[in-house]
Design a protein around this motif. Structure first.
Motif, mmCIF file in Angstrom:
data_model
loop_
_atom_site.group_PDB
_atom_site.id
_atom_site.type_symbol
_atom_site.label_atom_id
_atom_site.label_comp_id
_atom_site.label_asym_id
_atom_site.label_seq_id
_atom_site.Cartn_x
_atom_site.Cartn_y
_atom_site.Cartn_z
ATOM 1 N N GLU A 430 -6.059 -3.489 8.090
ATOM 2 C CA GLU A 430 -6.969 -2.579 7.410
ATOM 3 C C GLU A 430 -6.437 -1.146 7.451
ATOM 4 N N THR A 431 -5.943 -0.746 8.651
ATOM 5 C CA THR A 431 -5.404 0.598 8.784
ATOM 6 C C THR A 431 -4.149 0.766 7.934
ATOM 7 N N ALA A 432 -3.295 -0.251 7.933
ATOM 8 C CA ALA A 432 -2.046 -0.177 7.172
ATOM 9 C C ALA A 432 -2.337 0.004 5.689
ATOM 10 N N ARG A 433 -3.345 -0.704 5.170
ATOM 11 C CA ARG A 433 -3.709 -0.565 3.754
ATOM 12 C C ARG A 433 -4.139 0.855 3.444
ATOM 13 N N ARG A 434 -4.965 1.410 4.377
ATOM 14 C CA ARG A 434 -5.435 2.776 4.157
ATOM 15 C C ARG A 434 -4.271 3.756 4.145
ATOM 16 N N VAL A 435 -3.328 3.593 5.093
ATOM 17 C CA VAL A 435 -2.175 4.504 5.182
ATOM 18 C C VAL A 435 -1.337 4.419 3.896
ATOM 19 N N LEU A 436 -1.148 3.199 3.378
ATOM 20 C CA LEU A 436 -0.331 3.040 2.169
ATOM 21 C C LEU A 436 -1.028 3.690 0.971
ATOM 22 N N ALA A 437 -2.354 3.534 0.942
ATOM 23 C CA ALA A 437 -3.092 4.125 -0.170
ATOM 24 C C ALA A 437 -2.998 5.640 -0.152
ATOM 25 N N GLU A 438 -2.983 6.216 1.071
ATOM 26 C CA GLU A 438 -2.938 7.673 1.173
ATOM 27 C C GLU A 438 -1.542 8.246 1.021
ATOM 28 N N HIS A 439 -0.528 7.404 1.129
ATOM 29 C CA HIS A 439 0.853 7.895 1.026
ATOM 30 C C HIS A 439 1.636 7.118 -0.023
ATOM 31 N N PRO A 440 1.201 7.206 -1.277
ATOM 32 C CA PRO A 440 1.885 6.421 -2.315
ATOM 33 C C PRO A 440 3.361 6.807 -2.458
ATOM 34 N N ASP A 441 3.721 8.094 -2.213
ATOM 35 C CA ASP A 441 5.140 8.461 -2.393
ATOM 36 C C ASP A 441 5.992 7.778 -1.341
ATOM 37 N N ALA A 442 5.491 7.766 -0.095
ATOM 38 C CA ALA A 442 6.263 7.123 0.968
ATOM 39 C C ALA A 442 6.463 5.657 0.628
ATOM 40 N N ALA A 443 5.391 5.023 0.167
ATOM 41 C CA ALA A 443 5.486 3.612 -0.203
ATOM 42 C C ALA A 443 6.519 3.421 -1.310
ATOM 43 N N ALA A 444 6.489 4.318 -2.278
ATOM 44 C CA ALA A 444 7.432 4.201 -3.398
ATOM 45 C C ALA A 444 8.867 4.382 -2.910
ATOM 46 N N ARG A 445 9.051 5.348 -1.998
ATOM 47 C CA ARG A 445 10.414 5.589 -1.496
ATOM 48 C C ARG A 445 10.931 4.364 -0.742
ATOM 49 N N PHE A 446 10.046 3.730 0.029
ATOM 50 C CA PHE A 446 10.468 2.536 0.745
ATOM 51 C C PHE A 446 10.919 1.457 -0.245
ATOM 52 N N ARG A 447 10.122 1.278 -1.295
ATOM 53 C CA ARG A 447 10.450 0.239 -2.272
ATOM 54 C C ARG A 447 11.699 0.580 -3.054
ATOM 55 N N ALA A 448 11.976 1.909 -3.146
ATOM 56 C CA ALA A 448 13.185 2.323 -3.866
ATOM 57 C C ALA A 448 14.424 2.171 -2.974
ATOM 58 N N GLY A 449 14.224 1.633 -1.767
ATOM 59 C CA GLY A 449 15.400 1.338 -0.950
ATOM 60 C C GLY A 449 15.642 2.310 0.199
ATOM 61 N N ASN A 450 14.618 3.090 0.583
ATOM 62 C CA ASN A 450 14.789 3.970 1.734
ATOM 63 C C ASN A 450 14.005 3.400 2.915
ATOM 64 N N PRO A 451 14.671 2.596 3.762
ATOM 65 C CA PRO A 451 13.941 1.888 4.824
ATOM 66 C C PRO A 451 13.437 2.828 5.906
ATOM 67 N N ARG A 452 13.973 4.059 5.943
ATOM 68 C CA ARG A 452 13.606 4.922 7.063
ATOM 69 C C ARG A 452 12.162 5.436 6.983
ATOM 70 N N VAL A 453 11.574 5.453 5.803
ATOM 71 C CA VAL A 453 10.183 5.916 5.719
ATOM 72 C C VAL A 453 9.232 4.974 6.428
ATOM 73 N N LEU A 454 9.727 3.743 6.711
ATOM 74 C CA LEU A 454 8.862 2.809 7.426
ATOM 75 C C LEU A 454 8.424 3.391 8.771
ATOM 76 N N GLY A 455 9.371 4.085 9.436
ATOM 77 C CA GLY A 455 9.062 4.694 10.736
ATOM 78 C C GLY A 455 7.875 5.637 10.627
#
Ligand code: ADP
Ligand code: MG
Ligand code: ZN
Length: 492
Positions: A430-455
């Protein structure tokens, strides 16, 4: 033209006995000046010396740890000279027949392993302590140090660089402290080092004229004094001058060595056998008992940590250099292994190197050999709580800070401080979903191949759960969600 230095060390180690070499006076450091003195150690007429058995044992242990051959019969001699800190007018030492000879010390340097021959190890007594320029420019003398037992250890002139010399001294100190022969304090002067140094053209095999630099009381002074001598002597030779055989001292403030005396003026010590002491005769059984009681030596331990336990070279070296921490490491790792925890050695060494050692005194000192603030039982329990995911690494550090104070078990501390990780899959998702919703750019960067935003995203999840969210679970959940959303995104 390149010049190389040739270096040999003379090290004086105060042996860790309660009483002096030839009398019953205490050896305690820091007592009021001139209180631990008697007729023997101040050389009153008719007073007779008696050899301290413990000093012989410790000297013998040092000799054996250095691979020396111990003589079954050695002799004490008188070395005569006048100095205010030597009320007897002579020092009892060993001269022609030292306690031990022909050893070798192996040591590690930044560029690999080296070894140096040990020419001799002999027993002698210390002189008093002079304090210069005290009380209105006068010199004060404390005779309490007179007669404190010393082992003098002389290396062959086989060291080649200032760094090598200081690494050699470090290894020697470690060895002496580990076997309990000396407390290793360069600051208090229980371990003192003189260096002998000459220079020659690189590649030559004859020895140049040596200069002795007295009383260097830190590794840095050893290196700086030697570097200065290498420069000073090679410059003299470049100018076509000869190096004078001298005894010099290190002036740290000025950054140079200074002449104490020319060797031609060296006193004639008029050595002769000490008439008040019989030859020192050691039974083979005595020597063999001392040998059997030696602990595992630092170098052997380091190699075993590397070879048998698979520790990285550096970690093995740091741990083996601290006997007590190394003991804690071994005891903790074996408890973890017995409990079936994976990578027990890596877990134990990792925590000890980063947390436990932080508060411990420098290696090579007696203090570093006193027990660490936590016992293996509780440390192993703490690391098991990390291994099974009950607490995070971060929380483990908190719990560790609480351990020394009381007798509380780690699990109890975790409970009362509420440090257990939140590993409940539902609230993490539940928390992870909320964090992803609030940080769409970070999510997009991860999907674009930047694994470091996962941290960053993991840290956000953990933070929202008051720092107790299980980071491994958070990372897994985030990856799953990001992969899932990625698919949904491609449909859209
Ligand atoms: P002493 O007892 O007069 O000081 P030693 O022969 O016992 O003289 O040597 C003392 C130290 O000097 C030893 O550590 C030895 O390795 C070192 N040494 C001897 N000759 C040289 C040299 N030519 N250059 C550098 N060091 C030397
Ligand atoms: Mg000498
Ligand atoms: Zn005494």
């Amino acid at each position: 033209m390149t010049w190389e230095s040739v270096i040999g060390l003379e090290v004086h180690a105060q042996l860790r006995t309660r009483s002096k070499m030839f009398c019953g006076c205490a050896t305690r450091f820091g007592d009021p000046p001139n209180t631990n003195v008697c007729a023997v150690c101040t050389g009153q007429p008719g007073a007779l010396p008696v050899v301290n058995r413990r000093a012989v044992e410790l000297g013998c242990a040092a000799a054996l740890a250095l691979g020396c051959a111990v003589r079954t019969t050695s002799r004490f001699a008188r070395k005569s000279y006048f100095y205010p800190d030597l009320p007897k007018g002579f020092q009892i030492s060993q001269y022609e027949r030292p306690l031990a000879e022909h050893g070798r010390l192996e040591f590690a340097t930044g560029t690999g392993e080296r070894s140096v021959g040990i020419v001799r190890l002999h027993l002698e007594e210390d002189a008093g302590r002079s304090t210069h320029d005290a009380a209105g420019g006068r010199t004060l003398v404390d005779l309490s140090r007179c007669g404190v037992p010393l082992a003098e250890i002389v290396t062959a002139p086989e060291l080649r660089t200032p760094d090598e010399a200081s690494d050699c001294l470090r290894a020697l100190r470690l060895l002496l402290v580990r076997i309990g022969a000396c407390d290793g304090s360069l600051e208090r002067g229980s371990l003192r080092c003189d260096v002998n140094v000459s220079v020659r053209r690189a590649g030559e095999s004859t020895l140049g004229t040596r200069v002795e630099v007295k009383n260097l009381n830190s590794y840095r002074h050893v290196r700086d004094a030697l570097a200065h001598e290498l420069a000073r002597q090679s410059e003299a030779l470049e100018r076509g001058e000869a190096v004078r055989p001298q005894t010099r001292s290190w002036n740290d403030a000025a950054g140079r060595t200074e002449v104490l005396r020319d060797k031609e003026e060296a006193p004639d010590y008029r050595y002769f056998p000490e008439p008040d002491l019989p030859p020192l005769v050691l039974e083979e059984a005595f020597v063999e008992r001392v040998r059997a009681e030696l602990p595992e030596l630092p170098l052997a331990r380091r190699r075993r940590f590397e070879r048998d336990l698979g520790l990285p070279q550096r970690d093995a070296a740091v741990l083996a250099a601290r006997g007590a921490a190394a003991d804690l490491f071994e005891a903790t790792a074996s408890r973890l292994a017995a409990a079936g925890v994976e990578s027990p050695h890596r877990r134990a060494s990792g925590f000890i190197l980063t947390e436990v050692l932080r508060d411990l005194p420098d290696e090579g000192t007696e203090e570093a050999e006193s027990p660490p603030p936590v016992d293996a039982d509780r440390l192993a329990e703490l690391l098991r709580l990390v291994a099974d995911g009950t607490i995070s690494n971060l929380a483990a550090k908190d719990v560790y800070r609480e351990l020394p104070a009381g007798n509380e078990r780690p699990a109890a501390i975790v409970a009362h401080k509420g440090l257990a990780q939140l590993s409940d899959a539902g609230s993490i998702e539940e928390t992870a979903r909320r964090v992803l919703a609030e940080h769409p750019d970070a999510a997009a960067r991860f999907r674009a191949g930047n694994p470091r935003v996962l941290g960053f995203l993991v840290a956000e999840v953990v933070r929202r759960l008051e720092g107790r969210g299980n980071p491994r679970l958070a990372a897994e959940t985030l990856r799953k969600l990001l992969a899932g959303e990625g698919e949904e995104g491609s449909h859209g």
